[in-house]
Design an enzyme around this catalytic site. Structure first.
Site, PDB file in Angstrom:
ATOM      1  N   PRO A  39       0.895  -1.188   0.151  1.00 57.18           N
ATOM      2  CA  PRO A  39       0.081   0.091  -0.218  1.00 57.18           C
ATOM      3  C   PRO A  39       0.935   1.203   0.027  1.00 57.18           C
ATOM      4  O   PRO A  39       1.811   1.436   0.727  1.00 57.18           O
ATOM      5  CB  PRO A  39      -0.748  -0.033   1.224  1.00 57.18           C
ATOM      6  CG  PRO A  39      -0.668  -1.676   1.687  1.00 57.18           C
ATOM      7  CD  PRO A  39       0.432  -2.110   1.109  1.00 57.18           C
ATOM      8  N   ASN A  40       0.290   2.187  -0.926  1.00 62.38           N
ATOM      9  CA  ASN A  40       0.706   3.619  -1.041  1.00 62.38           C
ATOM     10  C   ASN A  40       2.296   3.773  -1.541  1.00 62.38           C
ATOM     11  O   ASN A  40       2.589   4.812  -1.796  1.00 62.38           O
ATOM     12  CB  ASN A  40       0.960   4.309   0.650  1.00 62.38           C
ATOM     13  CG  ASN A  40      -0.332   4.510   0.996  1.00 62.38           C
ATOM     14  OD1 ASN A  40      -1.540   4.760   0.618  1.00 62.38           O
ATOM     15  ND2 ASN A  40      -0.487   3.857   2.386  1.00 62.38           N
ATOM     16  N   ARG A  47       4.828  11.080  -2.421  1.00 58.30           N
ATOM     17  CA  ARG A  47       4.477  11.345  -1.006  1.00 58.30           C
ATOM     18  C   ARG A  47       5.827  11.200  -0.147  1.00 58.30           C
ATOM     19  O   ARG A  47       6.932  10.457  -0.545  1.00 58.30           O
ATOM     20  CB  ARG A  47       4.094   9.770  -0.671  1.00 58.30           C
ATOM     21  CG  ARG A  47       3.881   9.536   0.709  1.00 58.30           C
ATOM     22  CD  ARG A  47       3.334   8.236   1.143  1.00 58.30           C
ATOM     23  NE  ARG A  47       3.062   7.923   2.490  1.00 58.30           N
ATOM     24  CZ  ARG A  47       3.483   6.987   2.985  1.00 58.30           C
ATOM     25  NH1 ARG A  47       3.650   5.766   2.272  1.00 58.30           N
ATOM     26  NH2 ARG A  47       3.110   6.578   4.362  1.00 58.30           N
ATOM     27  N   TYR A  52      10.896   9.143   1.637  1.00 61.87           N
ATOM     28  CA  TYR A  52      11.097   8.098   0.592  1.00 61.87           C
ATOM     29  C   TYR A  52      11.721   8.474  -0.718  1.00 61.87           C
ATOM     30  O   TYR A  52      11.916   7.542  -1.465  1.00 61.87           O
ATOM     31  CB  TYR A  52       9.804   7.522   0.101  1.00 61.87           C
ATOM     32  CG  TYR A  52       8.648   7.165   1.586  1.00 61.87           C
ATOM     33  CD1 TYR A  52       8.937   5.963   2.220  1.00 61.87           C
ATOM     34  CD2 TYR A  52       7.864   7.869   2.029  1.00 61.87           C
ATOM     35  CE1 TYR A  52       8.429   5.383   3.233  1.00 61.87           C
ATOM     36  CE2 TYR A  52       7.247   7.349   3.245  1.00 61.87           C
ATOM     37  CZ  TYR A  52       7.433   6.245   3.856  1.00 61.87           C
ATOM     38  OH  TYR A  52       6.702   5.794   4.778  1.00 61.87           O
ATOM     39  N   ASN A 102       8.380  -5.188  -0.407  1.00 63.70           N
ATOM     40  CA  ASN A 102       8.331  -4.171   0.346  1.00 63.70           C
ATOM     41  C   ASN A 102       6.752  -4.275   0.788  1.00 63.70           C
ATOM     42  O   ASN A 102       6.025  -3.702   0.046  1.00 63.70           O
ATOM     43  CB  ASN A 102       8.538  -3.167  -0.092  1.00 63.70           C
ATOM     44  CG  ASN A 102       8.609  -1.781   0.559  1.00 63.70           C
ATOM     45  OD1 ASN A 102       7.765  -1.790   1.488  1.00 63.70           O
ATOM     46  ND2 ASN A 102       9.123  -0.556   0.198  1.00 63.70           N
ATOM     47  N   ALA A 105       3.071  -0.510   4.748  1.00 64.34           N
ATOM     48  CA  ALA A 105       2.375  -0.435   5.865  1.00 64.34           C
ATOM     49  C   ALA A 105       1.859  -1.837   6.407  1.00 64.34           C
ATOM     50  O   ALA A 105       1.460  -2.025   7.673  1.00 64.34           O
ATOM     51  CB  ALA A 105       1.117   0.480   6.075  1.00 64.34           C
ATOM     52  N   GLU A 126      12.891  -8.871   2.649  1.00 68.33           N
ATOM     53  CA  GLU A 126      12.192  -7.633   3.026  1.00 68.33           C
ATOM     54  C   GLU A 126      12.755  -6.301   2.693  1.00 68.33           C
ATOM     55  O   GLU A 126      14.094  -6.462   3.221  1.00 68.33           O
ATOM     56  CB  GLU A 126      11.586  -7.720   4.424  1.00 68.33           C
ATOM     57  CG  GLU A 126      10.795  -6.752   4.972  1.00 68.33           C
ATOM     58  CD  GLU A 126      10.550  -6.879   6.470  1.00 68.33           C
ATOM     59  OE1 GLU A 126       9.638  -6.095   6.954  1.00 68.33           O
ATOM     60  OE2 GLU A 126      11.199  -7.592   6.991  1.00 68.33           O
ATOM     61  N   HIS A 128      12.616  -2.004   2.705  1.00 73.44           N
ATOM     62  CA  HIS A 128      11.829  -0.851   3.214  1.00 73.44           C
ATOM     63  C   HIS A 128      12.871   0.389   2.715  1.00 73.44           C
ATOM     64  O   HIS A 128      14.075   0.450   3.237  1.00 73.44           O
ATOM     65  CB  HIS A 128      11.748  -0.550   4.639  1.00 73.44           C
ATOM     66  CG  HIS A 128      10.571  -1.867   4.970  1.00 73.44           C
ATOM     67  ND1 HIS A 128       9.355  -1.651   5.088  1.00 73.44           N
ATOM     68  CD2 HIS A 128      10.917  -2.864   5.774  1.00 73.44           C
ATOM     69  CE1 HIS A 128       8.772  -2.830   5.392  1.00 73.44           C
ATOM     70  NE2 HIS A 128       9.666  -3.568   5.943  1.00 73.44           N
ATOM     71  N   ARG A 135      11.805   5.456  12.995  1.00 73.15           N
ATOM     72  CA  ARG A 135      10.490   5.980  13.028  1.00 73.15           C
ATOM     73  C   ARG A 135       9.626   5.737  14.321  1.00 73.15           C
ATOM     74  O   ARG A 135      10.043   5.365  15.084  1.00 73.15           O
ATOM     75  CB  ARG A 135       9.990   5.751  11.695  1.00 73.15           C
ATOM     76  CG  ARG A 135      10.802   6.269  10.462  1.00 73.15           C
ATOM     77  CD  ARG A 135      10.390   6.090   9.117  1.00 73.15           C
ATOM     78  NE  ARG A 135       9.083   6.742   9.109  1.00 73.15           N
ATOM     79  CZ  ARG A 135       8.385   6.489   7.903  1.00 73.15           C
ATOM     80  NH1 ARG A 135       8.452   5.453   7.136  1.00 73.15           N
ATOM     81  NH2 ARG A 135       7.030   7.251   7.761  1.00 73.15           N
TER      82      ARG A 135
END
Length: 181
Positions: A39-40, A47, A52, A102, A105, A126, A128, A135
């Site tokens: 998502p996103n 964004r 990012y 990735n 969320a 994985e 990110h 964060r």
């Protein structure tokens, strides 16, 4: 241009590519790496670029594909904001050789996506873009890191490219140890 592997392609083998897939059902075809984004991530480039970066998802996908294609490895990509679509896509691509994931969320919330990854039994990394450990507290837990071959966090786009190179090395090592079945 590199072909997308389909079951109808199995009868047509291109002898220019070495047969060293770790999945015996596709031992005569090019290996395939999946690049799955949650998502996103479709908003990359616009964004929160301070977190990012400014590169959009299609640019990242093109760079990852280029690394893989250089080694005669197919790259199939998919992004969705829907957990169910991500799970369905994984089920449909369960014969791939490696997964670059990735989960966005969903990293912190999705037992369903975790179970899908476990169910298809594809080794994966994985990824990110940001360092999730620097964060918010809720981003510190991953439902995937304990089942992944490894995790790349906080390296930006370079993390995707390092992941692609790791997938190449992993597939080549498995192909060699399996005797290029």
């Amino acid at each position: 241009s590199f072909p997308t592997r389909r079951s109808s392609d199995l009868a047509q083998i291109d002898n220019n590519y070495p047969a060293h897939s770790i999945n015996s059902a596709y031992s005569q075809t090019m290996p395939t790496v999946l690049l799955l984004n949650g998502p996103n991530l479709n908003l990359l480039g616009t964004r929160e670029p301070e977190i990012y970066g400014s590169m959009n998802l299609s640019e990242i996908e093109e760079q990852v594909s280029a690394v893989l294609h250089e080694h005669k490895i197919e790259c199939e990509t998919f992004q969705s904001n829907s957990e169910g679509e991500l799970i369905d896509w994984l089920h449909q691509h369960k014969n791939a050789d490696f997964l670059l994931l990735n989960p966005g969320a969903l990293t912190h919330t999705s037992i369903g996506l975790r179970d899908a990854v476990l169910g298809i039994e594809i080794p994966f990394l994985e990824i990110h873009l940001s360092n999730v450990h620097q964060r918010e507290e809720f981003r510190h837990h991953s439902f995937f890191s304990d089942i992944a071959v490894g995790s790349l966090v906080g390296l930006g786009v370079k993390g995707y490219l390092l992941a692609a190179q790791f997938a190449v090395d992993f597939i080549e090592q498995k192909g060699t140890s399996a005797g290029n079945r």
